[in-house]
Design an enzyme around this catalytic site. Sequence first.
Site, PDB file in Angstrom:
ATOM      1  N   ASN A 196       0.809  -1.212   0.000  1.00  0.00           N
ATOM      2  CA  ASN A 196       0.000   0.000   0.000  1.00  0.00           C
ATOM      3  C   ASN A 196       0.846   1.268   0.000  1.00  0.00           C
ATOM      4  O   ASN A 196       2.076   1.234  -0.024  1.00  0.00           O
ATOM      5  CB  ASN A 196      -0.980  -0.011   1.185  1.00  0.00           C
ATOM      6  CG  ASN A 196      -0.256  -0.011   2.517  1.00  0.00           C
ATOM      7  OD1 ASN A 196       0.860   0.475   2.650  1.00  0.00           O
ATOM      8  ND2 ASN A 196      -0.902  -0.543   3.540  1.00  0.00           N
ATOM      9  N   ILE A 197       0.160   2.409   0.034  1.00  0.00           N
ATOM     10  CA  ILE A 197       0.826   3.702  -0.109  1.00  0.00           C
ATOM     11  C   ILE A 197       1.810   3.982   1.011  1.00  0.00           C
ATOM     12  O   ILE A 197       2.829   4.643   0.796  1.00  0.00           O
ATOM     13  CB  ILE A 197      -0.207   4.841  -0.186  1.00  0.00           C
ATOM     14  CG1 ILE A 197      -1.047   4.910   1.091  1.00  0.00           C
ATOM     15  CG2 ILE A 197      -1.092   4.687  -1.417  1.00  0.00           C
ATOM     16  CD1 ILE A 197      -1.930   6.125   1.190  1.00  0.00           C
ATOM     17  N   CYS A 227      -7.997  -2.732  -5.940  1.00  0.00           N
ATOM     18  CA  CYS A 227      -7.166  -2.819  -4.738  1.00  0.00           C
ATOM     19  C   CYS A 227      -8.097  -2.560  -3.561  1.00  0.00           C
ATOM     20  O   CYS A 227      -9.063  -3.294  -3.373  1.00  0.00           O
ATOM     21  CB  CYS A 227      -5.987  -1.854  -4.803  1.00  0.00           C
ATOM     22  SG  CYS A 227      -6.401  -0.162  -5.291  1.00  0.00           S
ATOM     23  N   SER A 228      -7.847  -1.537  -2.767  1.00  0.00           N
ATOM     24  CA  SER A 228      -8.767  -1.205  -1.676  1.00  0.00           C
ATOM     25  C   SER A 228      -9.839  -0.228  -2.166  1.00  0.00           C
ATOM     26  O   SER A 228     -11.011  -0.561  -2.237  1.00  0.00           O
ATOM     27  CB  SER A 228      -8.000  -0.623  -0.485  1.00  0.00           C
ATOM     28  OG  SER A 228      -7.158  -1.609   0.104  1.00  0.00           O
ATOM     29  N   ASP A 279      -5.271   3.831  -6.578  1.00  0.00           N
ATOM     30  CA  ASP A 279      -3.807   3.823  -6.527  1.00  0.00           C
ATOM     31  C   ASP A 279      -3.243   2.645  -7.308  1.00  0.00           C
ATOM     32  O   ASP A 279      -2.874   2.771  -8.468  1.00  0.00           O
ATOM     33  CB  ASP A 279      -3.332   3.790  -5.069  1.00  0.00           C
ATOM     34  CG  ASP A 279      -3.616   5.081  -4.330  1.00  0.00           C
ATOM     35  OD1 ASP A 279      -3.331   6.150  -4.892  1.00  0.00           O
ATOM     36  OD2 ASP A 279      -4.130   5.037  -3.201  1.00  0.00           O
ATOM     37  N   ARG A 280      -3.183   1.480  -6.681  1.00  0.00           N
ATOM     38  CA  ARG A 280      -2.637   0.300  -7.342  1.00  0.00           C
ATOM     39  C   ARG A 280      -3.456  -0.095  -8.569  1.00  0.00           C
ATOM     40  O   ARG A 280      -2.902  -0.560  -9.577  1.00  0.00           O
ATOM     41  CB  ARG A 280      -2.573  -0.862  -6.343  1.00  0.00           C
ATOM     42  CG  ARG A 280      -1.500  -0.701  -5.292  1.00  0.00           C
ATOM     43  CD  ARG A 280      -1.663  -1.656  -4.116  1.00  0.00           C
ATOM     44  NE  ARG A 280      -2.695  -1.202  -3.196  1.00  0.00           N
ATOM     45  CZ  ARG A 280      -2.856  -1.678  -1.953  1.00  0.00           C
ATOM     46  NH1 ARG A 280      -2.046  -2.623  -1.509  1.00  0.00           N
ATOM     47  NH2 ARG A 280      -3.807  -1.221  -1.169  1.00  0.00           N
TER      48      ARG A 280
END
Length: 739
Positions: free
Chosen positions: A336-337, A421-422, A426-427
């Site tokens: 994650n970030i 992703c969540s 992002d991903r």
Amino acid sequence: MEYIKITKVENVVLHKRGIPVIGTLHLTTHHLIFSSNALSTEFWFAYPMIGSVFKNQGSTLLSKLKDKNQLNESQFHNKSTFQWYEHRDLWSLINIKIIGKDYTIISLDFINEFEANAVFDSLLKLTSLNDISQLYAFLYTPNRAELQFNGWNLYSPEREFKRQGLQLIGNNDEHTEHGETFPWRLSLINSDYKFSSTYPSKLIVPTSTSDSLLTHAAKYRSQNRIPVLTYFYKRNGASIVRSAQPLPGIINQRSIQDEKLVMECFNCCNKLPLNNNIASISTRQNVIVDARPMTNAIAQVALGGGTENMDNYAFPQLSTPNGKNHTKRMFLGIDNIHVMSDIMNSLIDNFLVDGDLNLPINKRQLNGITNSNLKKNLKNNSANTSSKGKNWLKTIKILLSSTETLVKSVIFNGSNLLIHCSDGWDRTAQVCSLIELCIDPYYRTMEGFIILVEKEWVSFGHKFLERCGHLGSERIFHDNTTFSTTSTTKNIPSKIINDQRGLLGGGDSHNDYDELLIMDKSLQNNINSNSVLINKMSNKFKINKKWKNNDLKFISPIFQQFLDCVYQLLIQNPTSFEFNERFLRRLVYHLYSCQYGTFLFDNERTLIEMDAKHRTRSVWDYFLSREKEFINTQYIPFQGNKDAMNEGEEIQGDNGNDIALISDEEDWILPDLNKIQWWWQLYGRREDEMNGPFVAVDDSDLMKDKDNSTLDRSISVGESVKGIGLKLQSFGLDLFGKK
């Protein structure tokens, strides 16, 4: 402006890339400017580019000199700078070190402490903003060349999906025309952004699903980010769909509507009319791609999230004639970030921090080669996995390894992909973009890459404002000249970068597994009875958190990481990209410069509410007005579908649908995982400082016989990250704990 305590300081020394220059420092409302007779042009530094600032006692030179007696004229580029230092006590000076988000690192030596304090306090106020409209983009006046372009009008979802080979129908259109079915439609359910505040206004969904079904399905996806089409592969009809994570939570909820939506997305390829380009593939697979490590996805269950229960998403209706089920799930293991920001902070702290003095980088340590494990490294042709620097290349390799696997699945198996992703910004954006970049040559042109970024990142709501920290914070300013608390900020006597937060925030390392451990204590006694608590945890994924000026933990180099992957593909396939390395490097710069409006917002809704298309300029105006500077001279255009892609020609197949001609020539590329290297230009270093073979020296052998020659076996950077791939499911949990 009342924030500027001092506007001009003379007789200041700027240290940049090892070159000290005497000149005058100017502070304006949006830029730090340094001018000198020794410089051909002024040096400008935009305040949003500031990642960290440190005020220290003593000259910058003390970082590389043990005492003043080591000073000699040969260390300076001109005699006047040497004389400036020669008769001064280096410890009596004050230096301000600025670390830029684009890895520009400078230091300023001041004679007068009052002036240094005034500059420090002014920078703090000018960098820490309360409102996005205070950024430079809202005041910037474009030059004449940029006025000829309007980058805001380049991307249109209807035009882009037509280029991909789809003819879409609208909400009120009939589902069939000329007897043929159109499996995808354009929905305006989010036209006012009330359906999902972080999604684009126009969504491409299966024609067989109604807006009513979408409304119910949205309750089961984080941030209401339902599965929607983002790319159609016209060679075989495969589709790439993106979304956020499902919300089964602890009680393992399910949503019939979400399952129906996913199944219809996968089934759209079976409704396409057969022709020479789109054919039935007996081995077609449907893959649900969870970009997270499996342990992190399971950890999200305690917070109301989770991953798909494959008992509900197997879709036996879509099985092949022989009864074999071709729907599966895979985890990519991308952290994650918070992990990414910690890794980058470690790279800066351990290897890049002395860029102002241009001190040499220990390439062996950067790439994980240490004396203690030297013989083992040479024997196994691998490197020490504990290297803090090399972990960044590992993240790049995991992303590209995932890309390679999914590209092959789409091309050779005709796989339909659902990627999440969540929260899906992002991903998910990284993986979708990289797959499309590899399989579609249009996205490797300058125009196509602009469309790709606008579609996958800007329109689909990557949180640029939050991830880049555009509004700044007082917490990135550190006064190390005293141990007391001043009126501006609490002074932290610590190592320059080894601070609680670092350049890119992080520090808290709030990975999903940490959240599981925290929640487990409060839930273990109430898991069956406290439905209110369960609802609160599920609502965690429905709330769009507002940006807080002093909250740094959500800053992370996600878009830069994507550009780093693009850089790897470019140098490995130099004839396949129309743009050059400098194009990517300038993108990193303007990601943080806040000179243009493209990368200022967290989602399309905020961009529209702020009227950015009229109040700011698009960053693409900058690149298109200087296009010759960013053209790759080695580029060989792909001829197969160039006319159809770039000129918008409609070429009809036998069924009447608009399609683009595809030649037999391979138009896709794949990453070479053994040739991943450092993006040395971005970090302001020479290539041989970070990449290439290097001589490994065993200190124990040297101690035995000083006359013995050192070991001369060379290890390349590519070999030092060998063997890192999709198998590292628990990468973040094993290597990155709390600081």
